[in-house]
Write an enzyme that holds these catalytic residues in place. Structure first.
Site, PDB file in Angstrom:
ATOM      1  N   CYS B  52       0.838  -1.212   0.000  1.00 46.10           N
ATOM      2  CA  CYS B  52       0.000   0.000   0.000  1.00 46.10           C
ATOM      3  C   CYS B  52       0.867   1.253   0.000  1.00 46.10           C
ATOM      4  CB  CYS B  52      -0.913  -0.018   1.222  1.00 46.10           C
ATOM      5  SG  CYS B  52      -1.722   1.579   1.507  1.00 46.10           S
ATOM      6  N   CYS B  55       0.408   3.396   3.431  1.00 45.48           N
ATOM      7  CA  CYS B  55       0.826   2.929   4.757  1.00 45.48           C
ATOM      8  C   CYS B  55       2.136   3.612   5.174  1.00 45.48           C
ATOM      9  CB  CYS B  55       1.018   1.404   4.742  1.00 45.48           C
ATOM     10  SG  CYS B  55      -0.521   0.475   4.993  1.00 45.48           S
ATOM     11  N   HIS B 121      -4.090   0.475   8.029  1.00 38.19           N
ATOM     12  CA  HIS B 121      -4.640   0.176   6.709  1.00 38.19           C
ATOM     13  C   HIS B 121      -6.083  -0.335   6.755  1.00 38.19           C
ATOM     14  CE1 HIS B 121      -4.172  -0.797   2.438  1.00 38.19           C
ATOM     15  NE2 HIS B 121      -4.791  -1.942   2.671  1.00 38.19           N
ATOM     16  N   ASN B 165     -13.686   9.534  -1.214  1.00 38.35           N
ATOM     17  CA  ASN B 165     -14.356   8.472  -1.968  1.00 38.35           C
ATOM     18  C   ASN B 165     -14.098   7.193  -1.213  1.00 38.35           C
ATOM     19  OD1 ASN B 165     -15.148  10.125  -4.157  1.00 38.35           O
ATOM     20  ND2 ASN B 165     -13.136   9.900  -5.109  1.00 38.35           N
ATOM     21  N   SER B 173      -9.439   3.789  -5.193  1.00 39.64           N
ATOM     22  CA  SER B 173      -8.497   2.795  -5.695  1.00 39.64           C
ATOM     23  C   SER B 173      -7.573   2.271  -4.603  1.00 39.64           C
ATOM     24  CB  SER B 173      -7.683   3.369  -6.855  1.00 39.64           C
ATOM     25  OG  SER B 173      -7.097   4.601  -6.485  1.00 39.64           O
ATOM     26  N   HIS B 176      -6.915   1.929   2.034  1.00 44.25           N
ATOM     27  CA  HIS B 176      -6.345   2.654   3.176  1.00 44.25           C
ATOM     28  C   HIS B 176      -7.191   3.899   3.459  1.00 44.25           C
ATOM     29  CE1 HIS B 176      -2.715   3.313   5.757  1.00 44.25           C
ATOM     30  NE2 HIS B 176      -3.378   4.449   5.910  1.00 44.25           N
ATOM     31  N   HIS B 178      -8.462   7.249   3.686  1.00 40.19           N
ATOM     32  CA  HIS B 178      -7.912   8.542   3.276  1.00 40.19           C
ATOM     33  C   HIS B 178      -8.959   9.356   2.542  1.00 40.19           C
ATOM     34  CE1 HIS B 178      -7.739   6.460  -0.588  1.00 40.19           C
ATOM     35  NE2 HIS B 178      -7.481   7.613  -1.184  1.00 40.19           N
ATOM     36  N   GLN B 180      -9.254  13.366   0.215  1.00 40.02           N
ATOM     37  CA  GLN B 180      -8.465  14.251  -0.630  1.00 40.02           C
ATOM     38  C   GLN B 180      -8.895  15.693  -0.412  1.00 40.02           C
ATOM     39  OE1 GLN B 180      -7.694  13.045  -4.721  1.00 40.02           O
ATOM     40  NE2 GLN B 180      -8.916  11.197  -4.452  1.00 40.02           N
TER      41      GLN B 180
HETATM   42  O1  LIG Z   1      -7.999  10.481  -7.135  1.00 38.09           O
HETATM   43  P1  LIG Z   1      -8.405   9.036  -7.209  1.00 38.09           P
HETATM   44  O2  LIG Z   1      -8.868   8.504  -5.888  1.00 38.09           O
HETATM   45  O3  LIG Z   1      -7.346   8.183  -7.836  1.00 38.09           O
HETATM   46  O4  LIG Z   1      -9.647   9.020  -8.210  1.00 38.09           O
HETATM   47  C1  LIG Z   1     -11.001   9.016  -7.859  1.00 38.09           C
HETATM   48  O5  LIG Z   1     -11.444  10.292  -7.409  1.00 38.09           O
HETATM   49  C2  LIG Z   1     -11.387  11.360  -8.353  1.00 38.09           C
HETATM   50  C3  LIG Z   1     -12.009  12.591  -7.730  1.00 38.09           C
HETATM   51  O6  LIG Z   1     -13.369  12.400  -7.389  1.00 38.09           O
HETATM   52  C4  LIG Z   1     -12.069  10.996  -9.662  1.00 38.09           C
HETATM   53  O7  LIG Z   1     -11.822  12.000 -10.628  1.00 38.09           O
HETATM   54  C5  LIG Z   1     -11.606   9.647 -10.193  1.00 38.09           C
HETATM   55  O8  LIG Z   1     -12.358   9.292 -11.329  1.00 38.09           O
HETATM   56  C6  LIG Z   1     -11.774   8.593  -9.089  1.00 38.09           C
HETATM   57  O9  LIG Z   1     -11.322   7.336  -9.552  1.00 38.09           O
END
Ligand SMILES: O=P(O)(O)O[C@H]1O[C@H](CO)[C@@H](O)[C@H](O)[C@H]1O
Ligand SMILES: O=P(O)(O)O[C@H]1O[C@H](CO)[C@@H](O)[C@H](O)[C@H]1O
Lengths: 363, 363
Positions: B52, B55, B121, B165, B173, B176, B178, B180
């Protein structure tokens, strides 16, 4: 280097149809992907599936039996999102109090239809013959006419949204080639936004926005994917989905109803071409949601003037048959974001074969 | 029966924040589902995963090594959607010609950050302790302050969108825990729409829209999920996603920056409670996209007046851990459609346990 590079620098583009923006981050397509994988398409599917409720002669969930249909088949959705004949909803007290402003609601009546494109369970638009797709276009037209007639007889039908969800990635729950038509007593959001924008543009320039837009695109050609006598397919400047396209009629046709035989045939031809390119892009049965935008039912002269038949294709795949774009956190809370430019997407689609389907080259 | 039944009859509800409508079809939840199945959550995951890139102590794709962090960890996204220091984009010639109207674009600069919630994690917000979630809230606040300072020093930072997300169904993806933060030189669509609506409402009623809305919801209680001294969670009247919620601060806090210690602690507590309810709903690690809506960075007095801190949760699951709602054909082309009412969703969430996580009752 101090020159702005649209293929590398982040920018926003304005969508004049919906009066919103999209964030374009062309450098971002390079990031690794460890997230969800879509199922690639299966090639070995039988022409008839006895457990499919859309195949000819089979029973549906509600007990009705499908006829032994030979080309297309339209029937009312057994799980319709809107219905006819529900009790009236007394409107709020107006728009003056805070509560009226915050809790606006209205009743929606209507009817939902399923349109089977073919009796064969294992086909999709790109795998159907041109003349079979002409039958689909004819089915859409006959439904549109029928709904106008029913509206004339008092049914609360104002707008019909024709669409197809293709593939499990786009929420389709049955592989059998089919689309839907939701006919409502209200004009949905997206149409209202477009009509408002079209009206404003028409008032400013005495010209339809799509007419003006198409003229520029056909002269610049950078975003054009394919065209024939009656239609052009392009990746709109403000596309959100990676390989989003817009199918626009070259002349002013408010709705399907105004199509002559040549235009019907040309629409079928360009749909076959576009969906073949889509399948060939990642050698898979390409998922998408697509549908028509056109005039409301029994449109007034004014409504006809600002309606211009077009179709939107919203396909989710980004990098391969199994890696899609997710419109999630930033997109839902902030604004849509894309990872390649409209021009890059158009170029890839333009150069792909639109005649021979990839599966014909497999043994 | 001739009385309109909101739990059975189709209707539209207005979203006063974004000036759009949602179609509600409460009878539709009964239809069968043969489409895509989401992966139910795994319970047996190790606290540390050597593959990861989030981590502690591990290497990231770009070669940087994560510190041995003990609570939260913020770093610039290695695949940022926006960047600093790109060439300037000379603006179009104005808004007078058709082309200017149809091809509007502007440069976007900024910076993107990743915020690890915990070194472990295998945690998620509902599985973290209250005091650990307080650290997450503190991390958001310190980032907000830092960005304001950098903006004061000349960085082109106007708005920061903080979001998470969660789960592969929402494009995440990496498991872990997190979130943004995308910091931009422009204010995104959704915020602009909200600010415009808030301003209009304020001008009409001399009151903030969310203040007025919350007051009504707190007296009617039908859509309230949970509350504490500082925050209330409700399923908004106009919710789109099946179990969508809105977390609203009870007093006028324009942004995270204005939170006192009690409010920071209360936000952490209500987030733990809400996400625990979500996990308990279908006994799974409940996917969602969520994030903050608040004042732009270095907001003017006028901007502060129309900003009111709140968070949106957009979770896709509809009927079980594996069956989600797809917002596709009709939704993309027409308008969002939902299959249960906001009141039904609120009641289910309200009655669920928000203290004990379902996994504590498994052996
Ligand atoms: O930034 P990540 O987690 O790789 O990506 C994810 O969040 C983003 C922001 O909502 C999107 O644009 C991506 O399509 C999604 O896969
Ligand atoms: O009607 P279907 O194919 O069962 O359902 C699909 O299309 C509908 C219209 O876009 C959506 O509301 C559903 O979420 C989706 O699963």
């Amino acid at each position: 280097d101090s020159t702005f590079d649209f293929t590398d620098n982040s920018h926003r583009r304005y969508n004049p149809l919906t009066d919103t923006w999209v964030l374009v981050s062309p450098h971002r397509a390079k990031r690794p992907w460890l997230g969800q994988q879509e199922a690639p398409s299966k090639l070995e599917i039988a022409e008839y599936d006895e457990s499919c409720y859309l195949c000819p002669r089979n029973l549906r969930a509600t007990g009705s039996k499908n006829p032994n249909y030979g080309s297309t088949f339209i029937f009312p959705n057994d799980y319709a999102a809107v219905k006819l004949n529900q009790p009236g909803l007394s409107q709020g007290r107006g728009n003056d109090s805070e509560r009226d402003q915050l809790f606006k609601t209205s009743s929606v009546e209507g009817n939902c239809y399923v349109i089977c494109f073919s009796p064969k369970h294992n086909l999709t638009l790109p795998l159907m013959m041109h003349k079979e797709i002409v039958r689909v276009v004819e089915a859409w037209i006959s439904l549109y006419r029928q709904l106008e007639e029913e509206a004339n007889q008092g049914k609360p039908f104002k707008y019909v949204q024709i669409f197809e969800n293709k593939g499990t990635a786009m929420g389709c729950s049955n592989l059998h080639p089919h689309g839907q038509a939701w006919c409502l007593s209200t004009v949905p959001n997206e149409l209202m936004k477009e009509f408002t924008s079209f009206k404003k543009f028409q008032d400013s320039f005495s010209k339809h926005m799509l007419d003006s837009y198409m003229e520029i695109e056909l002269s610049e050609r950078e975003r054009v994917v394919v065209e024939n006598d009656s239609f052009v397919v392009l990746v709109p400047f403000w596309a959100i989905w990676p390989f989003e396209t817009l199918v626009v009629s070259k002349t002013h046709l408010p709705s399907l109803k105004e199509f002559n035989a040549k235009q019907q045939s040309d629409l079928a031809a360009i749909l076959k071409n576009l969906t073949t390119k889509y399948d060939n892009l990642f050698s898979t049965s390409f998922p998408y949601s697509m549908g028509t935008h056109q005039a409301p039912l029994n449109a007034s002269e004014e409504e006809k003037k600002i309606s211009w038949f077009h179709m939107h294709f919203y396909p989710p795949l980004l990098r391969s048959a199994t890696v899609r774009k997710f419109l999630v956190g930033f997109e839902l809370l902030g604004e849509p974001q894309r990872d390649l430019t409209a021009e890059q997407a158009a170029e890839r689609l333009r150069t792909l074969d639109g005649i021979t389907h990839y599966s014909e080259n497999l043994d």
